[in-house]
Design a protein around this motif. Structure first.
Motif, PDB file in Angstrom:
ATOM      1  N   ARG A  30       0.838  -1.208   0.000  1.00 20.22           N
ATOM      2  CA  ARG A  30       0.000   0.000   0.000  1.00 20.22           C
ATOM      3  C   ARG A  30       0.869   1.253   0.000  1.00 20.22           C
ATOM      4  NH1 ARG A  30      -3.704   1.509   3.955  1.00 20.22           N
ATOM      5  NH2 ARG A  30      -4.837   2.613   2.315  1.00 20.22           N
ATOM      6  N   ALA A  31       1.910   1.240   0.848  1.00 19.60           N
ATOM      7  CA  ALA A  31       2.786   2.410   0.940  1.00 19.60           C
ATOM      8  C   ALA A  31       3.526   2.644  -0.371  1.00 19.60           C
ATOM      9  CB  ALA A  31       3.772   2.235   2.099  1.00 19.60           C
ATOM     10  N   LYS A  32       3.979   1.569  -1.002  1.00 20.23           N
ATOM     11  CA  LYS A  32       4.711   1.695  -2.262  1.00 20.23           C
ATOM     12  C   LYS A  32       3.811   2.255  -3.352  1.00 20.23           C
ATOM     13  CE  LYS A  32       7.809  -0.952  -5.280  1.00 20.23           C
ATOM     14  NZ  LYS A  32       8.418  -2.286  -5.514  1.00 20.23           N
ATOM     15  N   ALA A  33       2.577   1.770  -3.427  1.00 23.28           N
ATOM     16  CA  ALA A  33       1.639   2.279  -4.423  1.00 23.28           C
ATOM     17  C   ALA A  33       1.324   3.745  -4.168  1.00 23.28           C
ATOM     18  CB  ALA A  33       0.363   1.448  -4.407  1.00 23.28           C
ATOM     19  N   LYS A  34       1.154   4.113  -2.929  1.00 15.31           N
ATOM     20  CA  LYS A  34       0.827   5.500  -2.599  1.00 15.31           C
ATOM     21  C   LYS A  34       1.961   6.445  -2.958  1.00 15.31           C
ATOM     22  CE  LYS A  34      -1.046   8.311   1.150  1.00 15.31           C
ATOM     23  NZ  LYS A  34      -1.508   8.316   2.570  1.00 15.31           N
ATOM     24  N   ARG A  35       3.201   6.023  -2.675  1.00 13.99           N
ATOM     25  CA  ARG A  35       4.349   6.871  -3.002  1.00 13.99           C
ATOM     26  C   ARG A  35       4.461   7.099  -4.506  1.00 13.99           C
ATOM     27  NH1 ARG A  35       7.038   3.485   0.666  1.00 13.99           N
ATOM     28  NH2 ARG A  35       8.029   2.399  -1.081  1.00 13.99           N
ATOM     29  N   GLY A  36       4.191   6.069  -5.289  1.00 19.34           N
ATOM     30  CA  GLY A  36       4.359   6.183  -6.735  1.00 19.34           C
ATOM     31  C   GLY A  36       3.105   6.581  -7.485  1.00 19.34           C
ATOM     32  N   GLY A  37       2.045   6.926  -6.761  1.00 19.42           N
ATOM     33  CA  GLY A  37       0.804   7.291  -7.422  1.00 19.42           C
ATOM     34  C   GLY A  37       0.129   6.125  -8.100  1.00 19.42           C
ATOM     35  N   GLY A  38       0.376   4.913  -7.627  1.00 17.09           N
ATOM     36  CA  GLY A  38      -0.192   3.718  -8.236  1.00 17.09           C
ATOM     37  C   GLY A  38      -1.497   3.308  -7.595  1.00 17.09           C
ATOM     38  N   GLU A  39      -1.945   2.104  -7.914  1.00 18.60           N
ATOM     39  CA  GLU A  39      -3.227   1.607  -7.428  1.00 18.60           C
ATOM     40  C   GLU A  39      -3.105   0.129  -7.088  1.00 18.60           C
ATOM     41  OE1 GLU A  39      -7.941   1.763  -8.810  1.00 18.60           O
ATOM     42  OE2 GLU A  39      -6.395   2.985  -9.791  1.00 18.60           O
ATOM     43  N   ASN A  40      -3.750  -0.267  -5.994  1.00 19.71           N
ATOM     44  CA  ASN A  40      -3.715  -1.653  -5.534  1.00 19.71           C
ATOM     45  C   ASN A  40      -4.916  -2.427  -6.052  1.00 19.71           C
ATOM     46  OD1 ASN A  40      -1.381  -1.326  -3.688  1.00 19.71           O
ATOM     47  ND2 ASN A  40      -2.791  -0.001  -2.557  1.00 19.71           N
ATOM     48  N   GLY A 111      -3.831  -1.249 -20.287  1.00 22.21           N
ATOM     49  CA  GLY A 111      -4.441  -0.251 -21.157  1.00 22.21           C
ATOM     50  C   GLY A 111      -5.519   0.570 -20.491  1.00 22.21           C
ATOM     51  N   HIS A 112      -6.019   0.122 -19.343  1.00 20.03           N
ATOM     52  CA  HIS A 112      -7.073   0.849 -18.637  1.00 20.03           C
ATOM     53  C   HIS A 112      -6.529   1.866 -17.635  1.00 20.03           C
ATOM     54  CE1 HIS A 112     -10.575  -1.270 -20.180  1.00 20.03           C
ATOM     55  NE2 HIS A 112      -9.954  -2.430 -19.999  1.00 20.03           N
ATOM     56  N   PHE A 113      -5.221   1.876 -17.426  1.00 19.59           N
ATOM     57  CA  PHE A 113      -4.652   2.725 -16.378  1.00 19.59           C
ATOM     58  C   PHE A 113      -3.575   3.636 -16.966  1.00 19.59           C
ATOM     59  CE2 PHE A 113      -6.446  -0.829 -14.128  1.00 19.59           C
ATOM     60  CZ  PHE A 113      -6.941  -0.298 -12.949  1.00 19.59           C
ATOM     61  N   ASP A 114      -3.518   4.841 -16.421  1.00 19.94           N
ATOM     62  CA  ASP A 114      -2.438   5.753 -16.787  1.00 19.94           C
ATOM     63  C   ASP A 114      -1.429   5.867 -15.655  1.00 19.94           C
ATOM     64  OD1 ASP A 114      -3.869   7.150 -14.923  1.00 19.94           O
ATOM     65  OD2 ASP A 114      -4.318   8.879 -16.201  1.00 19.94           O
ATOM     66  N   HIS A 115      -1.493   4.923 -14.716  1.00 21.68           N
ATOM     67  CA  HIS A 115      -0.520   4.866 -13.622  1.00 21.68           C
ATOM     68  C   HIS A 115      -0.218   3.400 -13.330  1.00 21.68           C
ATOM     69  CE1 HIS A 115      -4.643   5.208 -11.841  1.00 21.68           C
ATOM     70  NE2 HIS A 115      -4.239   4.120 -11.228  1.00 21.68           N
ATOM     71  N   LYS A 116       0.761   3.163 -12.492  1.00 24.13           N
ATOM     72  CA  LYS A 116       1.206   1.794 -12.231  1.00 24.13           C
ATOM     73  C   LYS A 116       0.198   1.036 -11.381  1.00 24.13           C
ATOM     74  CE  LYS A 116       5.270  -0.871 -10.813  1.00 24.13           C
ATOM     75  NZ  LYS A 116       6.705  -0.803 -10.456  1.00 24.13           N
ATOM     76  N   VAL A 117       0.038  -0.249 -11.700  1.00 26.84           N
ATOM     77  CA  VAL A 117      -0.861  -1.126 -10.978  1.00 26.84           C
ATOM     78  C   VAL A 117      -0.040  -2.104 -10.146  1.00 26.84           C
ATOM     79  CG1 VAL A 117      -2.453  -3.060 -11.260  1.00 26.84           C
ATOM     80  CG2 VAL A 117      -2.764  -0.976 -12.615  1.00 26.84           C
ATOM     81  N   HIS A 118      -0.386  -2.197  -8.873  1.00 26.14           N
ATOM     82  CA  HIS A 118       0.210  -3.204  -7.987  1.00 26.14           C
ATOM     83  C   HIS A 118      -0.816  -4.310  -7.823  1.00 26.14           C
ATOM     84  CE1 HIS A 118       3.828  -0.942  -6.687  1.00 26.14           C
ATOM     85  NE2 HIS A 118       3.083   0.074  -7.069  1.00 26.14           N
ATOM     86  N   LEU A 119      -0.552  -5.448  -8.481  1.00 21.40           N
ATOM     87  CA  LEU A 119      -1.525  -6.518  -8.617  1.00 21.40           C
ATOM     88  C   LEU A 119      -1.194  -7.674  -7.675  1.00 21.40           C
ATOM     89  CD1 LEU A 119      -4.016  -7.415 -10.260  1.00 21.40           C
ATOM     90  CD2 LEU A 119      -2.432  -8.430 -11.909  1.00 21.40           C
ATOM     91  N   VAL A 120      -2.123  -7.987  -6.777  1.00 23.50           N
ATOM     92  CA  VAL A 120      -1.952  -9.066  -5.814  1.00 23.50           C
ATOM     93  C   VAL A 120      -2.607 -10.325  -6.366  1.00 23.50           C
ATOM     94  CG1 VAL A 120      -2.384  -9.841  -3.455  1.00 23.50           C
ATOM     95  CG2 VAL A 120      -1.935  -7.407  -3.916  1.00 23.50           C
ATOM     96  N   VAL A 121      -1.845 -11.412  -6.425  1.00 23.75           N
ATOM     97  CA  VAL A 121      -2.336 -12.670  -6.993  1.00 23.75           C
ATOM     98  C   VAL A 121      -1.904 -13.831  -6.104  1.00 23.75           C
ATOM     99  CG1 VAL A 121      -2.328 -11.826  -9.377  1.00 23.75           C
ATOM    100  CG2 VAL A 121      -0.275 -12.932  -8.438  1.00 23.75           C
ATOM    101  N   HIS A 139       7.405  -4.279 -19.027  1.00 19.96           N
ATOM    102  CA  HIS A 139       6.425  -3.244 -18.653  1.00 19.96           C
ATOM    103  C   HIS A 139       6.600  -2.857 -17.189  1.00 19.96           C
ATOM    104  CE1 HIS A 139       4.704  -5.462 -22.073  1.00 19.96           C
ATOM    105  NE2 HIS A 139       4.089  -4.336 -22.403  1.00 19.96           N
ATOM    106  N   PRO A 140       7.805  -2.417 -16.799  1.00 20.36           N
ATOM    107  CA  PRO A 140       8.052  -2.151 -15.374  1.00 20.36           C
ATOM    108  C   PRO A 140       7.239  -0.993 -14.808  1.00 20.36           C
ATOM    109  CG  PRO A 140       9.855  -1.330 -16.711  1.00 20.36           C
ATOM    110  CD  PRO A 140       8.977  -2.119 -17.639  1.00 20.36           C
ATOM    111  N   ASP A 141       6.771  -0.095 -15.662  1.00 24.25           N
ATOM    112  CA  ASP A 141       6.003   1.054 -15.194  1.00 24.25           C
ATOM    113  C   ASP A 141       4.500   0.825 -15.256  1.00 24.25           C
ATOM    114  OD1 ASP A 141       8.371   2.513 -14.789  1.00 24.25           O
ATOM    115  OD2 ASP A 141       8.399   3.141 -16.904  1.00 24.25           O
ATOM    116  N   ASP A 142       4.100  -0.371 -15.699  1.00 25.72           N
ATOM    117  CA  ASP A 142       2.675  -0.645 -15.864  1.00 25.72           C
ATOM    118  C   ASP A 142       2.105  -1.520 -14.752  1.00 25.72           C
ATOM    119  OD1 ASP A 142       2.598   0.830 -18.235  1.00 25.72           O
ATOM    120  OD2 ASP A 142       3.120  -0.919 -19.452  1.00 25.72           O
ATOM    121  N   VAL A 143       2.744  -2.665 -14.521  1.00 23.15           N
ATOM    122  CA  VAL A 143       2.204  -3.635 -13.558  1.00 23.15           C
ATOM    123  C   VAL A 143       3.330  -4.239 -12.746  1.00 23.15           C
ATOM    124  CG1 VAL A 143       0.876  -5.752 -13.240  1.00 23.15           C
ATOM    125  CG2 VAL A 143       0.294  -4.219 -15.129  1.00 23.15           C
ATOM    126  N   GLU A 144       3.094  -4.402 -11.452  1.00 20.31           N
ATOM    127  CA  GLU A 144       3.998  -5.149 -10.568  1.00 20.31           C
ATOM    128  C   GLU A 144       3.171  -6.189  -9.829  1.00 20.31           C
ATOM    129  OE1 GLU A 144       7.025  -4.439  -6.757  1.00 20.31           O
ATOM    130  OE2 GLU A 144       6.458  -2.754  -8.045  1.00 20.31           O
TER     131      GLU A 144
END
Length: 219
Positions: A30-40, A111-121, A139-144
């Motif tokens: 959560r903290a990493k996504a918040k710092r980088g303007g991403g989404e969980n 393609g649905h996001f203009d910011h990085k996605v932090h995807l939990v699987v 795609h390091p700036d798209d999905v982690e």
């Protein structure tokens, strides 16, 4: 005390890994996504079968109700993600879930996001495959990707989407072929996309509660 249906936990589950997820891994994500303007987001895949028994209905005592449906057997699969901001995305497919399908889904998701996605699987082999690792490296700036502890489906709120899907599909006018089952499955996901308050509700489910990033989105 009350008479209750017990919840299930795999005997293979590591309680220490679950503790670390709650206290260390998830807060760090959560903290990493918040710092980088991403989404969980949390993701999971589900299969729906034509011969699946869903729901109950009223009937006369001693007489089992009968619901007419196709005697043919067919199935469809779906991959969905839900966001702690109330967002949902999905893909319905008929083939088995493989690394190729996962990469196709990641392409569509990015393609649905203009910011990085932090995807939990979870630890599905397709999620950890070389093809998926190669896609992520490109795609390091798209999905982690972030992985849940093994044998811990109760930590994934997207599992509640799967339960919702299976209980929401028509119980009397059932699909007669794979195309109709695919259409019914898509209708469910599109309906939930227009109901972000329900999507947010999955994160406050009976198994584990997650703090939402912000108020539900409006559509």
């Amino acid at each position: 005390m009350s008479f209750q249906r017990p919840d299930k936990r795999a005997v293979e589950q590591d309680p220490e890994a679950v503790r670390r997820w709650h206290e260390e891994a998830w807060p760090a994500i959560r903290a990493k996504a918040k710092r980088g303007g991403g989404e969980n987001l949390f993701a999971d895949q589900v299969g729906v079968r034509s011969d699946q028994v869903t729901g109950h209905t009223w009937g006369e005592k001693g007489r089992t109700p009968v619901v007419r449906r196709s005697g043919n057997r067919f199935a469809v699969n779906a991959m969905s993600v839900i966001s702690t901001k109330g967002r949902m995305h999905f893909m319905v497919f008929t083939e088995h879930f493989t690394a190729e399908v996962m990469c196709r889904f990641l392409d569509r998701l990015a393609g649905h996001f203009d910011h990085k996605v932090h995807l939990v699987v979870d630890g599905h082999s397709a999620h950890r495959s070389k093809k998926v690792r190669d896609w992520l490296a490109a795609h390091p700036d798209d999905v982690e990707l972030h992985f849940l502890p093994p044998y811990s489906p109760e930590l994934n709120p997207d599992e509640l989407v799967n339960d919702d899907l299976k209980h929401s599909l028509p119980k009397q006018h059932r699909a007669r072929n794979q195309a109709e089952l695919t259409a019914e499955t898509r209708r469910f996901f599109r309906r939930r996309q227009r109901q972000p308050h329900i999507v947010c509700g999955y994160f406050g489910g009976p198994h584990v509660r997650y703090v939402l990033d912000e108020n539900p989105m409006s559509f």
